[in-house]
Structure formats: structure tokens, C-alpha cells
Design a protein around this motif. Structure first.
Motif, PDB file in Angstrom:
ATOM      1  N   MET A   1       5.304   6.974 -41.205  1.00  0.00           N
ATOM      2  CA  MET A   1       4.802   6.665 -39.871  1.00  0.00           C
ATOM      3  C   MET A   1       5.086   5.191 -39.617  1.00  0.00           C
ATOM      4  O   MET A   1       4.555   4.323 -40.299  1.00  0.00           O
ATOM      5  N   LEU A   2       5.966   4.919 -38.674  1.00  0.00           N
ATOM      6  CA  LEU A   2       6.349   3.545 -38.377  1.00  0.00           C
ATOM      7  C   LEU A   2       5.167   2.759 -37.814  1.00  0.00           C
ATOM      8  O   LEU A   2       4.369   3.292 -37.040  1.00  0.00           O
ATOM      9  N   ALA A   3       5.083   1.493 -38.198  1.00  0.00           N
ATOM     10  CA  ALA A   3       4.085   0.584 -37.614  1.00  0.00           C
ATOM     11  C   ALA A   3       4.783  -0.205 -36.510  1.00  0.00           C
ATOM     12  O   ALA A   3       5.353  -1.263 -36.742  1.00  0.00           O
ATOM     13  N   GLN A   4       4.769   0.349 -35.308  1.00  0.00           N
ATOM     14  CA  GLN A   4       5.522  -0.226 -34.212  1.00  0.00           C
ATOM     15  C   GLN A   4       4.713  -1.284 -33.461  1.00  0.00           C
ATOM     16  O   GLN A   4       3.491  -1.365 -33.582  1.00  0.00           O
ATOM     17  N   GLU A   5       5.424  -2.070 -32.661  1.00  0.00           N
ATOM     18  CA  GLU A   5       4.757  -3.050 -31.816  1.00  0.00           C
ATOM     19  C   GLU A   5       4.148  -2.312 -30.629  1.00  0.00           C
ATOM     20  O   GLU A   5       4.834  -1.540 -29.956  1.00  0.00           O
ATOM     21  N   PRO A   6       2.867  -2.539 -30.338  1.00  0.00           N
ATOM     22  CA  PRO A   6       2.171  -1.764 -29.303  1.00  0.00           C
ATOM     23  C   PRO A   6       2.823  -1.807 -27.925  1.00  0.00           C
ATOM     24  O   PRO A   6       2.872  -0.788 -27.235  1.00  0.00           O
ATOM     25  N   VAL A   7       3.335  -2.951 -27.518  1.00  0.00           N
ATOM     26  CA  VAL A   7       3.934  -3.053 -26.182  1.00  0.00           C
ATOM     27  C   VAL A   7       5.146  -2.134 -26.058  1.00  0.00           C
ATOM     28  O   VAL A   7       5.257  -1.336 -25.124  1.00  0.00           O
ATOM     29  N   GLU A   8       6.051  -2.223 -27.024  1.00  0.00           N
ATOM     30  CA  GLU A   8       7.238  -1.362 -26.987  1.00  0.00           C
ATOM     31  C   GLU A   8       6.852   0.105 -27.091  1.00  0.00           C
ATOM     32  O   GLU A   8       7.374   0.958 -26.363  1.00  0.00           O
ATOM     33  N   ASN A   9       5.944   0.407 -27.980  1.00  0.00           N
ATOM     34  CA  ASN A   9       5.512   1.788 -28.181  1.00  0.00           C
ATOM     35  C   ASN A   9       4.905   2.375 -26.905  1.00  0.00           C
ATOM     36  O   ASN A   9       5.239   3.490 -26.479  1.00  0.00           O
TER      37      ASN A   9
ATOM     38  N   GLY B   1      -3.752  -8.924 -22.450  1.00  0.00           N
ATOM     39  CA  GLY B   1      -2.580  -8.584 -23.255  1.00  0.00           C
ATOM     40  C   GLY B   1      -2.810  -8.374 -24.734  1.00  0.00           C
ATOM     41  O   GLY B   1      -3.414  -7.384 -25.164  1.00  0.00           O
ATOM     42  N   GLU B   2      -2.323  -9.309 -25.536  1.00  0.00           N
ATOM     43  CA  GLU B   2      -2.388  -9.183 -26.996  1.00  0.00           C
ATOM     44  C   GLU B   2      -3.831  -9.043 -27.486  1.00  0.00           C
ATOM     45  O   GLU B   2      -4.117  -8.307 -28.425  1.00  0.00           O
ATOM     46  N   LYS B   3      -4.730  -9.757 -26.849  1.00  0.00           N
ATOM     47  CA  LYS B   3      -6.142  -9.677 -27.232  1.00  0.00           C
ATOM     48  C   LYS B   3      -6.682  -8.274 -26.992  1.00  0.00           C
ATOM     49  O   LYS B   3      -7.456  -7.736 -27.787  1.00  0.00           O
ATOM     50  N   TRP B   4      -6.245  -7.659 -25.896  1.00  0.00           N
ATOM     51  CA  TRP B   4      -6.662  -6.292 -25.574  1.00  0.00           C
ATOM     52  C   TRP B   4      -6.135  -5.308 -26.623  1.00  0.00           C
ATOM     53  O   TRP B   4      -6.877  -4.454 -27.115  1.00  0.00           O
ATOM     54  N   PHE B   5      -4.861  -5.446 -26.979  1.00  0.00           N
ATOM     55  CA  PHE B   5      -4.275  -4.566 -27.996  1.00  0.00           C
ATOM     56  C   PHE B   5      -4.986  -4.734 -29.342  1.00  0.00           C
ATOM     57  O   PHE B   5      -5.234  -3.767 -30.048  1.00  0.00           O
ATOM     58  N   ALA B   6      -5.300  -5.981 -29.697  1.00  0.00           N
ATOM     59  CA  ALA B   6      -6.007  -6.230 -30.953  1.00  0.00           C
ATOM     60  C   ALA B   6      -7.374  -5.559 -30.943  1.00  0.00           C
ATOM     61  O   ALA B   6      -7.826  -5.004 -31.949  1.00  0.00           O
TER      62      ALA B   6
END
Length: 330
Positions: free
Chosen positions: A121-129, A209-214
Motif C-alpha cells: 500500500m503506497l504512502a502517497q502525498e495527500p494532495v496528489e492522491n 491546507g497541510e495543517k488540515w491534512f495533518a
């Protein structure tokens, strides 16, 4: 340019099933050279599999100047990029041990894993995913890949050029959030997905952004899933894909028509013959596999998904991977 080596047994990582199983849309296989070319972490990679190790080349990267500038010293290319590969493929996860556990619980998995060993299972970057799977809705693999590349070409940064091909990074959320993006994407053939992409980007930017994904990674799985579904155009299946593939909620299980068929034929016979996957059925299927496999149900089921698709796949030609179009929003 010489190949670097990363110690990794073939049984722990199978590139074909992992990179060609509908998780990421930026990898291409060259049969003649027996190598994969792809982009992640603003870096262009070539990968080649051997029995006891993974070979890799970094063709170009936007990270080099960034790391050099931060450290103000010559940085260790191999150390930086090897670390990225280990993280991307989750190589700290002893997959063989879990294959053994899953096989003990499920005869279908036991049969499937003989050929489909090493499915990661790839650990992808959330934005791209996230934006890639907005593109995946009601779509097939070659068109999804085309759309993802258009996003990168028009809104990402150029990384490098090789053999006449220019490679771009996946764009930041800011680049996709401006109002003009919707009309531009419609002109590029994105249809109704253009609105989903621009509106979702604007929402994510508004939510820091990044804070939301985290924050989504820190939440419990079902809370993160509900939060994702507040975005424009994100339904249950796409939310589960994002939870599973980039937010470390490995119990998430995306249920589409194809997954429903696997469940109905092999595990939940009372669901056979249904025309649509209802919300109740969706939950029942996901909960069944979570009770069977535990906290890594989404990963385990991905192996079954790949195994079931293999009879349809032609690994070297993405145009012919017709069954993958079934990974669409339900």
C-alpha cells in the motif's frame, strides 16, 4: 547514470501489482527495458526489480536544490532518496508476517497471495492522491492518467526532460484553487470534475491546507472520512481511497461495483444480485473485511482486488486495463 541499490526481497515488494493496481496514476512500465518510470515527491524515478534488492535512479528532482540550500553542504543523494523510497513503499512494514496472518484467516487470500506476494500500500502525498481520485470518478485508467498529467503540466513545476519527455511535479493546492481553474480544466476535457477540483482546492486552502491534512491523519478513520466528504465532489468511495492511500487509515476499504462482486461471490452471499451498492451494503462490506483482517483490512483487500483483476490486465499496456474503470464513484 548508475543504479542505486536498496535491499528489499522480491517477496516483500512486487512492483507490478503495487504500481499497476489502481493506486497511483503516474507510473509507466517499459517492457523492453524492464523498468518503471514515475513521479512522486517532486522527483522523477526509474525503478527496476531484482531478487534481493530494488534498483533505482533519480532522473531529476526539485528537492536537490532545496536540501542543499537548507543544509548549506553537499547532501547525501542516496540517503535522501532512499529514505523517500522506503517511506513511499512502507518498507518498515514486515509484509510477509501479515500475509501469513491474513492467510490463516481467509482461504481466498491464502490462494491469492501465492502469485500476488509483495503488494504494497503506497504512502502517497495527500494532495496528489485526493485530486487524482477526483479525476477517477466514472473514468478509466488511461483517461485518469491523462487528466493527472494535464494537471501537472498546466499547474505543476517542470522537474526535468529526458528522451523527449518533460516531467512535472504535482501542483500545490494554491495553484488549483483560483476561480479561473474551473473554466481552464473544462477546456482541457475534465467535464464536471473541473468544478470539484477547483472548489475542493479552495476549501482545503480555507481550512489551512497541510495543517488540515495533518489533522485528518490524527483523527480516527471514520471521523477523517466524514471530514473528507465535506469537500465538493468527494463521496464515500473516494474518501475511503484517500484515507487508505495517503492518510494512514489502513482499515479504510473503498467499495465499488467490483469490490461488491468479490464480497458477494465469496463472503456475503445474501448480497448477490443487487443492482446498486447502497449505503447500508457499503458499510456492511467494509465492516465485514475489517472484522476479518483487522486494522489493515484495506491493504489486505487490495491484494484480493489485484488478484481478481489480473486475468484482465496487460501489465505493459495501460490502455488495455479495462477492469480498472470499475474503480469509480458509487
Amino acid at each position: 547514470m548508475s543504479w542505486n541499490k536498496l535491499l528489499c526481497n522480491l517477496r516483500e515488494l512486487q512492483l507490478s501489482g503495487t504500481l499497476n493496481g489502481g493506486q497511483s496514476f503516474r507510473w509507466e512500465y517499459n517492457k523492453e527495458m524492464d523498468e518503471w518510470t514515475g513521479v512522486f515527491s517532486k522527483t522523477v524515478w526509474k525503478l527496476r526489480q531484482r531478487e534481493e534488492f530494488l534498483q533505482y535512479k533519480v532522473i531529476g528532482s526539485l528537492l536537490q536544490s532545496i536540501v542543499q540550500k537548507k543544509n548549506d553542504v553537499e547532501f547525501d543523494n542516496n540517503g535522501v532518496f532512499e529514505g523517500l523510497l522506503k517511506k513511499y513503499f512502507r518498507l518498515d512494514f514486515n509484509l510477509s508476517d501479515y500475509y501469513t496472518k491474513w492467510s490463516e484467516k481467509d482461504d481466498l487470500f491464502k490462494a491469492a497471495c501465492k502469485q500476488f506476494y509483495g503488494i504494497r500500500m503506497l504512502a502517497q502525498e495527500p494532495v496528489e492522491n485526493l485530486f487524482s481520485f477526483i479525476c477517477s470518478q466514472n473514468n478509466h485508467i488511461s483517461r485518469i492518467s491523462s487528466m493527472v498529467e494535464k494537471l501537472c503540466k498546466h499547474y505543476g513545476e517542470e522537474i526535468c526532460e529526458q528522451d523527449g519527455v518533460t516531467y512535472y511535479s504535482f501542483p500545490d493546492v494554491e495553484k488549483l484553487s483560483t476561480p479561473k481553474v474551473e473554466s481552464e480544466l473544462r477546456q482541457l476535457g475534465f467535464g464536471y470534475r473541473a468544478k470539484f477540483i477547483q472548489k475542493s482546492a479552495a476549501q482545503i486552502l480555507e481550512w489551512e491546507g497541510e495543517k488540515w491534512f495533518a489533522g485528518l491523519q490524527d483523527m480516527k478513520y471514520k471521523e477523517a472520512r466524514l471530514e473528507l466528504m465535506k469537500l465538493c465532489g468527494i463521496g464515500p468511495k473516494v474518501a475511503d481511497c484517500i484515507c487508505l492511500m495517503s492518510l494512514n487509515h489502513l482499515e479504510a476499504l473503498p467499495v465499488d461495483t467490483h469490490v461488491y462482486q468479490i464480497a458477494a461471490q465469496n463472503y456475503l452471499p445474501h448480497l448477490r444480485g443487487k443492482k446498486n451498492v447502497t449505503e447500508k451494503m457499503y458499510s456492511e462490506i467494509g465492516d465485514h473485511f475489517r472484522s476479518l483482517y483487522g486494522d489493515y483490512a484495506g491493504w489486505a483487500h487490495t491484494v484480493l482486488f489485484c488478484a481478481d483483476l489480473k486475468k484482465f490486465q496487460q501489465t505493459t499496456d495501460s490502455e488495455d486495463i479495462k477492469p480498472k474503470k470499475r474503480r469509480k464513484k458509487t
